[in-house]
Design a protein around this motif. Structure first.
Motif, PDB file in Angstrom:
ATOM      1  N   UNK A   1       0.830  -1.203   0.000  1.00  0.00           N
ATOM      2  CA  UNK A   1       0.000   0.000   0.000  1.00  0.00           C
ATOM      3  C   UNK A   1       0.867   1.257   0.000  1.00  0.00           C
ATOM      4  N   UNK A   2       0.423   2.251  -0.734  1.00  0.00           N
ATOM      5  CA  UNK A   2       1.130   3.529  -0.768  1.00  0.00           C
ATOM      6  C   UNK A   2       1.140   4.163   0.622  1.00  0.00           C
ATOM      7  N   UNK A   3       0.034   4.023   1.355  1.00  0.00           N
ATOM      8  CA  UNK A   3      -0.052   4.637   2.690  1.00  0.00           C
ATOM      9  C   UNK A   3       1.022   4.072   3.619  1.00  0.00           C
ATOM     10  N   UNK A   4       1.156   2.737   3.647  1.00  0.00           N
ATOM     11  CA  UNK A   4       2.178   2.122   4.493  1.00  0.00           C
ATOM     12  C   UNK A   4       3.576   2.473   4.049  1.00  0.00           C
ATOM     13  N   UNK A   5       3.780   2.544   2.731  1.00  0.00           N
ATOM     14  CA  UNK A   5       5.102   2.900   2.205  1.00  0.00           C
ATOM     15  C   UNK A   5       5.475   4.326   2.579  1.00  0.00           C
ATOM     16  N   UNK A   6       4.514   5.218   2.568  1.00  0.00           N
ATOM     17  CA  UNK A   6       4.800   6.617   2.928  1.00  0.00           C
ATOM     18  C   UNK A   6       5.205   6.737   4.398  1.00  0.00           C
ATOM     19  N   UNK A   7       4.546   5.960   5.259  1.00  0.00           N
ATOM     20  CA  UNK A   7       4.916   5.961   6.685  1.00  0.00           C
ATOM     21  C   UNK A   7       6.365   5.513   6.842  1.00  0.00           C
ATOM     22  N   UNK A   8       6.724   4.428   6.145  1.00  0.00           N
ATOM     23  CA  UNK A   8       8.090   3.910   6.251  1.00  0.00           C
ATOM     24  C   UNK A   8       9.096   4.864   5.623  1.00  0.00           C
ATOM     25  N   UNK A   9       8.692   5.539   4.558  1.00  0.00           N
ATOM     26  CA  UNK A   9       9.583   6.501   3.903  1.00  0.00           C
ATOM     27  C   UNK A   9       9.897   7.670   4.831  1.00  0.00           C
ATOM     28  N   UNK A  10       8.907   8.102   5.603  1.00  0.00           N
ATOM     29  CA  UNK A  10       9.170   9.194   6.561  1.00  0.00           C
ATOM     30  C   UNK A  10      10.175   8.742   7.619  1.00  0.00           C
ATOM     31  N   UNK A  11      10.038   7.508   8.103  1.00  0.00           N
ATOM     32  CA  UNK A  11      11.022   6.991   9.069  1.00  0.00           C
ATOM     33  C   UNK A  11      12.416   6.932   8.430  1.00  0.00           C
ATOM     34  N   UNK A  12      12.466   6.455   7.194  1.00  0.00           N
ATOM     35  CA  UNK A  12      13.752   6.295   6.498  1.00  0.00           C
ATOM     36  C   UNK A  12      14.421   7.633   6.259  1.00  0.00           C
ATOM     37  N   UNK A  13      13.639   8.624   5.889  1.00  0.00           N
ATOM     38  CA  UNK A  13      14.190   9.944   5.564  1.00  0.00           C
ATOM     39  C   UNK A  13      14.868  10.594   6.764  1.00  0.00           C
ATOM     40  N   UNK A  14      14.463  10.184   7.978  1.00  0.00           N
ATOM     41  CA  UNK A  14      15.019  10.804   9.185  1.00  0.00           C
ATOM     42  C   UNK A  14      16.524  10.572   9.301  1.00  0.00           C
ATOM     43  N   UNK A  15      17.007   9.417   8.885  1.00  0.00           N
ATOM     44  CA  UNK A  15      18.450   9.156   8.966  1.00  0.00           C
ATOM     45  C   UNK A  15      19.219  10.185   8.139  1.00  0.00           C
ATOM     46  N   UNK A  16      18.730  10.447   6.959  1.00  0.00           N
ATOM     47  CA  UNK A  16      19.385  11.398   6.059  1.00  0.00           C
ATOM     48  C   UNK A  16      19.212  12.836   6.564  1.00  0.00           C
ATOM     49  N   UNK A  17      18.021  13.138   7.079  1.00  0.00           N
ATOM     50  CA  UNK A  17      17.768  14.494   7.574  1.00  0.00           C
ATOM     51  C   UNK A  17      18.697  14.834   8.732  1.00  0.00           C
ATOM     52  N   UNK A  18      18.890  13.892   9.657  1.00  0.00           N
ATOM     53  CA  UNK A  18      19.730  14.153  10.830  1.00  0.00           C
ATOM     54  C   UNK A  18      21.194  14.360  10.452  1.00  0.00           C
ATOM     55  N   UNK A  19      21.591  13.843   9.288  1.00  0.00           N
ATOM     56  CA  UNK A  19      22.970  14.042   8.819  1.00  0.00           C
ATOM     57  C   UNK A  19      23.080  15.221   7.851  1.00  0.00           C
ATOM     58  N   UNK A  20      21.952  15.875   7.579  1.00  0.00           N
ATOM     59  CA  UNK A  20      21.970  17.036   6.683  1.00  0.00           C
ATOM     60  C   UNK A  20      22.145  16.672   5.223  1.00  0.00           C
ATOM     61  N   UNK A  21      21.745  15.455   4.832  1.00  0.00           N
ATOM     62  CA  UNK A  21      21.907  15.003   3.438  1.00  0.00           C
ATOM     63  C   UNK A  21      20.558  14.519   2.893  1.00  0.00           C
ATOM     64  N   UNK A  22      19.516  15.314   3.118  1.00  0.00           N
ATOM     65  CA  UNK A  22      18.160  14.927   2.735  1.00  0.00           C
ATOM     66  C   UNK A  22      18.030  14.580   1.256  1.00  0.00           C
ATOM     67  N   UNK A  23      18.845  15.207   0.430  1.00  0.00           N
ATOM     68  CA  UNK A  23      18.728  15.000  -1.020  1.00  0.00           C
ATOM     69  C   UNK A  23      19.187  13.614  -1.464  1.00  0.00           C
ATOM     70  N   UNK A  24      19.766  12.825  -0.562  1.00  0.00           N
ATOM     71  CA  UNK A  24      20.229  11.485  -0.949  1.00  0.00           C
ATOM     72  C   UNK A  24      19.164  10.401  -0.769  1.00  0.00           C
ATOM     73  N   UNK A  25      18.037  10.745  -0.154  1.00  0.00           N
ATOM     74  CA  UNK A  25      16.937   9.784  -0.048  1.00  0.00           C
ATOM     75  C   UNK A  25      15.733  10.314  -0.804  1.00  0.00           C
ATOM     76  N   UNK A  26      15.124   9.428  -1.596  1.00  0.00           N
ATOM     77  CA  UNK A  26      14.019   9.842  -2.452  1.00  0.00           C
ATOM     78  C   UNK A  26      12.953   8.754  -2.463  1.00  0.00           C
ATOM     79  N   UNK A  27      11.712   9.152  -2.227  1.00  0.00           N
ATOM     80  CA  UNK A  27      10.581   8.236  -2.329  1.00  0.00           C
ATOM     81  C   UNK A  27       9.600   8.803  -3.342  1.00  0.00           C
TER      82      UNK A  27
END
Length: 369
Positions: free
Chosen positions: A321-347
């Protein structure tokens, strides 16, 4: 209802020879006991779920610190699947056979020994236009698929001729096979042998079919990088559809030499997966695995980080489901956000179903390889 066998009355009291009552009268007690045990187990499971979701805690002080802190987690993930498997060896090229050629590529069937008695088989494609070293894309087919399908030797719509299209863009393609039979190919049956039985046998030995296949992917790719001069070993990407997306995620998590990952058609909410342990209708699908000892999808992405990672899912995908994938994508993006490299993760989502959307995958690799 009280059933009286005999009654003796004396001094104002009843003397009953045997007290009886229908079993139905004690049903509320049994029900209460079941509900009490369920509540007890659910509470313990809730604590286990929260602990599992929080167990991956890398060091965000710097990218270098982050990468160094991944080592123990990779060891745990490898141990969970049994990577490396028993009797693993450094890959040895056993056979390199030309299949044919077309306008854009030369195609080869390749066998690489990666454990005593076990070889990785796959299709290797090299662009004819190659003038210098080129990046390598490891391409993994999905469940019931095969290397021939993902590279386009025969027609299989969900892959949209991926290997052929990647070669046209100048990529070398390595498509190793998973231990699967392909129902769409004709007479693909082996009496007495199934993937699930092989998996259960490997688990009795401390491994798993997934662990063996992850090793086969890693070791075969590293062997090709060592032995094929046309490969730029610093520019290696990996992609896959469905089960291939799963293998892309967890193989890249374990293998730092893979520099970028594109996951297609396999992404879901890890918390929901863990909560299935409380659902009688889904618990049986968990098999032998202990989901709390594994690492969820977003945690695997955390082990891919800080390397670039792209996740895509079809809006009409019938399995995820897209809804479940979006939830997981937000969790995944946090690793990149905390390192200041948000542009390296894309959903991204696309308008299709359970299939590759090739254009965005190749655009991702063009940017990051």
């Amino acid at each position: 209802m009280l059933l009286v066998i005999s009654v003796y009355i004396g001094y104002g009291q009843s003397q009953i020879e045997q007290y009886r009552e229908p079993f139905a009268d004690s049903y509320p007690v049994r029900k209460e006991q079941h509900l009490e045990v369920k509540a007890y187990i659910d509470k313990l499971l809730d604590e286990k779920i929260e602990a599992s979701l929080k167990k991956f805690q890398p060091d965000y002080f710097s990218i270098a610190n982050y990468e160094a802190s991944l080592y123990p987690y990779r060891r745990q993930l490898g141990a969970y699947y049994g990577v490396p498997p028993l009797q693993a060896i450094r890959g040895k090229m056993r056979k390199f056979q030309k299949v044919g050629e077309d306008k854009y590529s030369n195609l080869y069937r390749v066998w690489v020994e990666v454990a005593e008695g076990a070889q990785t088989y796959g299709i290797y494609m090299v662009p004819k236009s190659l003038a210098k070293k080129a990046p390598l894309i490891i391409a993994i087919h999905g469940g019931g698929g095969n290397p021939e399908a993902i590279v386009g030797l025969d027609t299989r719509k969900p892959y949209h001729n991926f290997g052929h299209e990647a070669v046209k863009k100048g990529y070398i393609v390595w498509a190793p096979g998973l231990t699967m039979l392909s129902a769409f190919s004709g007479d693909d049956t082996i009496p007495g042998i199934s993937r699930s039985i092989l998996d259960r046998q490997l688990k009795l030995l401390g491994g798993s079919i997934i662990g063996l296949e992850i090793h086969k992917i890693i070791e075969s790719a590293q062997t090709l990088i060592r032995e094929r001069q046309e490969i730029d070993g610093q520019r290696v990407g990996m992609t896959g559809l469905s089960w291939g997306g799963y293998f892309t995620m967890y193989t890249t998590a374990l293998a730092p030499f893979i520099k970028a990952a594109a996951i297609s058609g396999n992404f879901r909410d890890t918390k929901v997966v863990l909560e299935n342990t409380k659902n009688v209708n889904t618990l049986s699908s968990l098999g032998f695995e202990d989901p709390f000892e594994s690492f969820g999808y977003f945690q695997a992405i955390g082990m891919i980080c800080p390397r670039p990672c792209f996740v895509q899912l079809g809006e009409k995908d019938e399995l995820f489901t897209v809804e479940g994938a979006k939830v997981e994508a937000r969790r995944s993006a946090e690793f990149y956000r905390k390192l200041g490299i948000q542009n390296r993760f894309q959903f991204e989502t696309h308008s299709g179903g359970h299939e590759f959307e090739i254009g965005s995958i190749l655009n991702f690799f063009e940017k990051h390889l």
